[in-house]
Design a protein around this motif. Sequence first.
Motif, PDB file in Angstrom:
ATOM      1  N   VAL A 262      -3.347  18.450  40.636  1.00 16.97           N
ATOM      2  CA  VAL A 262      -3.747  17.087  40.869  1.00 16.97           C
ATOM      3  C   VAL A 262      -4.979  17.139  39.789  1.00 16.97           C
ATOM      4  CG1 VAL A 262      -5.004  15.562  42.289  1.00 16.97           C
ATOM      5  CG2 VAL A 262      -3.439  16.939  43.483  1.00 16.97           C
ATOM      6  N   LEU A 263      -5.424  18.206  39.587  1.00 15.96           N
ATOM      7  CA  LEU A 263      -6.610  18.450  38.657  1.00 15.96           C
ATOM      8  C   LEU A 263      -6.038  18.034  37.092  1.00 15.96           C
ATOM      9  CD1 LEU A 263      -9.709  18.931  38.047  1.00 15.96           C
ATOM     10  CD2 LEU A 263      -8.976  21.178  37.481  1.00 15.96           C
ATOM     11  N   ALA A 264      -4.796  18.885  36.778  1.00 13.07           N
ATOM     12  CA  ALA A 264      -4.282  18.475  35.641  1.00 13.07           C
ATOM     13  C   ALA A 264      -3.891  17.243  35.506  1.00 13.07           C
ATOM     14  CB  ALA A 264      -3.136  19.669  35.672  1.00 13.07           C
ATOM     15  N   ALA A 265      -3.406  16.340  36.431  1.00 12.60           N
ATOM     16  CA  ALA A 265      -2.887  15.119  36.185  1.00 12.60           C
ATOM     17  C   ALA A 265      -3.973  13.938  35.731  1.00 12.60           C
ATOM     18  CB  ALA A 265      -2.327  14.304  37.409  1.00 12.60           C
ATOM     19  N   THR A 266      -5.307  14.407  35.847  1.00  7.65           N
ATOM     20  CA  THR A 266      -6.365  13.534  35.286  1.00  7.65           C
ATOM     21  C   THR A 266      -6.139  13.324  33.716  1.00  7.65           C
ATOM     22  OG1 THR A 266      -7.628  14.750  36.937  1.00  7.65           O
ATOM     23  CG2 THR A 266      -8.799  13.183  35.303  1.00  7.65           C
ATOM     24  N   PRO A 267      -6.667  12.203  33.125  1.00  6.72           N
ATOM     25  CA  PRO A 267      -6.593  12.041  31.722  1.00  6.72           C
ATOM     26  C   PRO A 267      -7.380  12.995  30.962  1.00  6.72           C
ATOM     27  CG  PRO A 267      -6.578  10.065  32.968  1.00  6.72           C
ATOM     28  CD  PRO A 267      -6.781  11.060  33.956  1.00  6.72           C
ATOM     29  N   THR A 268      -7.007  13.451  29.884  1.00  7.48           N
ATOM     30  CA  THR A 268      -7.904  14.566  29.250  1.00  7.48           C
ATOM     31  C   THR A 268      -9.330  14.321  28.975  1.00  7.48           C
ATOM     32  OG1 THR A 268      -5.917  15.075  28.003  1.00  7.48           O
ATOM     33  CG2 THR A 268      -7.692  15.886  27.086  1.00  7.48           C
ATOM     34  N   LEU A 269      -9.656  13.075  28.528  1.00 10.91           N
ATOM     35  CA  LEU A 269     -11.063  12.901  28.142  1.00 10.91           C
ATOM     36  C   LEU A 269     -11.763  12.782  29.516  1.00 10.91           C
ATOM     37  CD1 LEU A 269     -11.057  10.295  25.240  1.00 10.91           C
ATOM     38  CD2 LEU A 269     -11.764  12.756  25.358  1.00 10.91           C
ATOM     39  N   ALA A 270     -11.371  12.073  30.647  1.00  9.30           N
ATOM     40  CA  ALA A 270     -12.082  12.188  31.923  1.00  9.30           C
ATOM     41  C   ALA A 270     -12.046  13.483  32.239  1.00  9.30           C
ATOM     42  CB  ALA A 270     -11.385  11.283  32.701  1.00  9.30           C
ATOM     43  N   LEU A 271     -11.049  14.336  32.233  1.00  8.04           N
ATOM     44  CA  LEU A 271     -11.210  15.585  32.945  1.00  8.04           C
ATOM     45  C   LEU A 271     -12.066  16.501  32.169  1.00  8.04           C
ATOM     46  CD1 LEU A 271      -9.952  17.649  34.705  1.00  8.04           C
ATOM     47  CD2 LEU A 271      -8.064  17.741  33.378  1.00  8.04           C
ATOM     48  N   ARG A 272     -12.048  16.465  30.805  1.00  6.38           N
ATOM     49  CA  ARG A 272     -13.041  17.110  29.890  1.00  6.38           C
ATOM     50  C   ARG A 272     -14.556  16.783  30.449  1.00  6.38           C
ATOM     51  NH1 ARG A 272     -15.333  17.885  24.361  1.00  6.38           N
ATOM     52  NH2 ARG A 272     -15.084  19.783  23.871  1.00  6.38           N
ATOM     53  N   HIS A 273     -14.642  15.355  30.540  1.00  2.86           N
ATOM     54  CA  HIS A 273     -16.052  14.989  30.809  1.00  2.86           C
ATOM     55  C   HIS A 273     -16.467  15.557  32.286  1.00  2.86           C
ATOM     56  CE1 HIS A 273     -19.404  12.345  30.618  1.00  2.86           C
ATOM     57  NE2 HIS A 273     -19.213  11.918  31.946  1.00  2.86           N
ATOM     58  N   ARG A 274     -15.410  15.600  33.142  1.00  5.22           N
ATOM     59  CA  ARG A 274     -15.905  16.103  34.637  1.00  5.22           C
ATOM     60  C   ARG A 274     -16.279  17.652  34.567  1.00  5.22           C
ATOM     61  NH1 ARG A 274     -18.197  17.440  37.838  1.00  5.22           N
ATOM     62  NH2 ARG A 274     -17.791  17.411  40.213  1.00  5.22           N
ATOM     63  N   LEU A 275     -15.158  18.486  33.606  1.00  7.05           N
ATOM     64  CA  LEU A 275     -15.498  19.855  33.792  1.00  7.05           C
ATOM     65  C   LEU A 275     -16.907  20.058  33.255  1.00  7.05           C
ATOM     66  CD1 LEU A 275     -11.983  20.919  32.640  1.00  7.05           C
ATOM     67  CD2 LEU A 275     -12.890  21.271  34.889  1.00  7.05           C
ATOM     68  N   LEU A 276     -17.219  19.510  31.981  1.00  4.63           N
ATOM     69  CA  LEU A 276     -18.583  19.733  31.493  1.00  4.63           C
ATOM     70  C   LEU A 276     -19.772  19.163  32.146  1.00  4.63           C
ATOM     71  CD1 LEU A 276     -17.733  18.146  27.599  1.00  4.63           C
ATOM     72  CD2 LEU A 276     -18.272  20.664  28.299  1.00  4.63           C
ATOM     73  N   ALA A 277     -19.320  18.710  33.354  1.00  4.61           N
ATOM     74  CA  ALA A 277     -20.536  18.388  34.102  1.00  4.61           C
ATOM     75  C   ALA A 277     -20.855  19.328  35.212  1.00  4.61           C
ATOM     76  CB  ALA A 277     -20.124  16.992  34.806  1.00  4.61           C
ATOM     77  N   LEU A 278     -20.016  20.394  35.336  1.00  4.07           N
ATOM     78  CA  LEU A 278     -19.945  21.425  36.166  1.00  4.07           C
ATOM     79  C   LEU A 278     -21.139  22.429  35.854  1.00  4.07           C
ATOM     80  CD1 LEU A 278     -16.347  22.233  37.012  1.00  4.07           C
ATOM     81  CD2 LEU A 278     -18.011  21.442  38.595  1.00  4.07           C
ATOM     82  N   PRO A 279     -21.623  23.192  36.659  1.00  2.00           N
ATOM     83  CA  PRO A 279     -22.753  24.199  36.126  1.00  2.00           C
ATOM     84  C   PRO A 279     -21.900  25.509  35.675  1.00  2.00           C
ATOM     85  CG  PRO A 279     -22.415  24.417  38.752  1.00  2.00           C
ATOM     86  CD  PRO A 279     -21.674  22.953  38.216  1.00  2.00           C
ATOM     87  N   GLY A 280     -22.467  25.655  34.437  1.00  2.00           N
ATOM     88  CA  GLY A 280     -21.837  26.968  33.998  1.00  2.00           C
ATOM     89  C   GLY A 280     -20.567  26.875  33.051  1.00  2.00           C
ATOM     90  N   VAL A 281     -20.375  25.406  32.698  1.00  2.00           N
ATOM     91  CA  VAL A 281     -19.434  25.001  31.584  1.00  2.00           C
ATOM     92  C   VAL A 281     -19.880  24.486  30.672  1.00  2.00           C
ATOM     93  CG1 VAL A 281     -17.251  23.669  31.702  1.00  2.00           C
ATOM     94  CG2 VAL A 281     -17.595  24.886  33.718  1.00  2.00           C
ATOM     95  N   GLY A 282     -19.619  25.058  29.440  1.00  2.00           N
ATOM     96  CA  GLY A 282     -19.680  24.313  28.047  1.00  2.00           C
ATOM     97  C   GLY A 282     -18.333  24.062  27.447  1.00  2.00           C
ATOM     98  N   PRO A 283     -18.732  23.455  26.336  1.00  2.00           N
ATOM     99  CA  PRO A 283     -17.237  22.977  25.664  1.00  2.00           C
ATOM    100  C   PRO A 283     -16.295  23.986  25.753  1.00  2.00           C
ATOM    101  CG  PRO A 283     -19.234  22.783  24.183  1.00  2.00           C
ATOM    102  CD  PRO A 283     -19.677  23.336  25.306  1.00  2.00           C
ATOM    103  N   GLU A 284     -16.839  25.237  25.236  1.00  2.00           N
ATOM    104  CA  GLU A 284     -15.414  26.252  25.028  1.00  2.00           C
ATOM    105  C   GLU A 284     -14.829  26.684  26.239  1.00  2.00           C
ATOM    106  OE1 GLU A 284     -16.773  29.599  22.669  1.00  2.00           O
ATOM    107  OE2 GLU A 284     -15.034  30.942  23.223  1.00  2.00           O
ATOM    108  N   THR A 285     -15.984  26.758  27.377  1.00  2.00           N
ATOM    109  CA  THR A 285     -14.988  27.124  28.789  1.00  2.00           C
ATOM    110  C   THR A 285     -14.067  25.922  29.066  1.00  2.00           C
ATOM    111  OG1 THR A 285     -17.046  28.334  29.331  1.00  2.00           O
ATOM    112  CG2 THR A 285     -15.470  27.651  31.246  1.00  2.00           C
ATOM    113  N   ALA A 286     -14.823  24.593  29.069  1.00  2.00           N
ATOM    114  CA  ALA A 286     -13.899  23.566  29.623  1.00  2.00           C
ATOM    115  C   ALA A 286     -12.878  23.366  28.621  1.00  2.00           C
ATOM    116  CB  ALA A 286     -14.769  22.296  29.268  1.00  2.00           C
ATOM    117  N   ASP A 287     -12.605  23.735  27.398  1.00  2.00           N
ATOM    118  CA  ASP A 287     -11.467  23.557  26.631  1.00  2.00           C
ATOM    119  C   ASP A 287     -10.356  24.627  26.838  1.00  2.00           C
ATOM    120  OD1 ASP A 287     -12.448  21.009  25.576  1.00  2.00           O
ATOM    121  OD2 ASP A 287     -13.328  22.096  23.397  1.00  2.00           O
ATOM    122  N   ALA A 288     -10.997  25.698  27.083  1.00  2.00           N
ATOM    123  CA  ALA A 288      -9.971  26.982  27.532  1.00  2.00           C
ATOM    124  C   ALA A 288      -9.237  26.661  28.912  1.00  2.00           C
ATOM    125  CB  ALA A 288     -10.881  28.416  27.842  1.00  2.00           C
ATOM    126  N   ILE A 289     -10.137  25.876  29.981  1.00  2.00           N
ATOM    127  CA  ILE A 289      -9.540  25.783  30.958  1.00  2.00           C
ATOM    128  C   ILE A 289      -8.438  24.465  30.726  1.00  2.00           C
ATOM    129  CG2 ILE A 289      -9.864  24.572  33.287  1.00  2.00           C
ATOM    130  CD1 ILE A 289     -12.822  26.027  33.447  1.00  2.00           C
TER     131      ILE A 289
END
Length: 238
Positions: free
Chosen positions: A113-140
């Motif tokens: 379900v997470l993967a079905a989210t559009p890329t930009l929205a998903l990247r934005h959501r991941l970056l709002a999590l604690p301990g997630v910078g751009p490199e971690t978000a992009d690896a996920i």
Amino acid sequence: MKSSRRPSPLQRLRRMHDQLVAAYGPQSWWPAETSFEVVLGAYLTQNTAWKAVEKSLANLRAVGALTIAGLRSVPLEELRVLVRPSGFSTRKAPALKAFVAMLDEEFSGSLDVLAATPTLALRHRLLALPGVGPETADAILLYALGHAVPMADEYLRRIAERHQLVEPAPGRNRRGYESLVRLTQQAFAADPVEGHTQLFNEFHALNVAVGKAHCGRTARCIGCPLADDLQWTKSDPI
Ligand code: SF4
């Protein structure tokens, strides 16, 4: 001798991908068995070597915490101890718990379900999590969820700066990261869109390969598959 027509940085970066493929072949990369293990690895590898991550993953495997359900049920204190080998456990353990909490509360506890989210929205959501910078978000995004986003890690940054494809970004700042992401996206823009996930996956793995073999803290350019591109730089790499 330099050819008469000077290639653009985008053309050079795209060509560097081909030179790395010719030198190292397909990498088919991320050292994990499941998508959730990729997520765990992306968190745990922050500021530490993969060997240390492997110890933490082995600890998690031993208590059945390499799955979403397993990680959900392991108490935070125990999780801290389990991930201690990869360092920063007081930050990484709660960050992993926060990822699972987000998954449960907003995405039905499902990576699909997470993967079905559009890329930009998903990247934005991941970056709002604690301990997630751009490199971690992009690896996920790239390796766990199959989204077509490039990874602009330390290896690519070193190569791009030494080849003067980008301006040096002091202290690995966010702007420097994002400009490297854009450069990579643009370099592959002429490739078929449906192949981008695979290309970005391979390009990152190839950058790690050449980084380990030649372009670490010190550049060892003799014999490097990318040495030919240095003809377009104004000075030798540091
Ligand atoms: S080792 Fe030299 S030639 Fe190879 S990628 Fe680094 S700077 Fe370029």
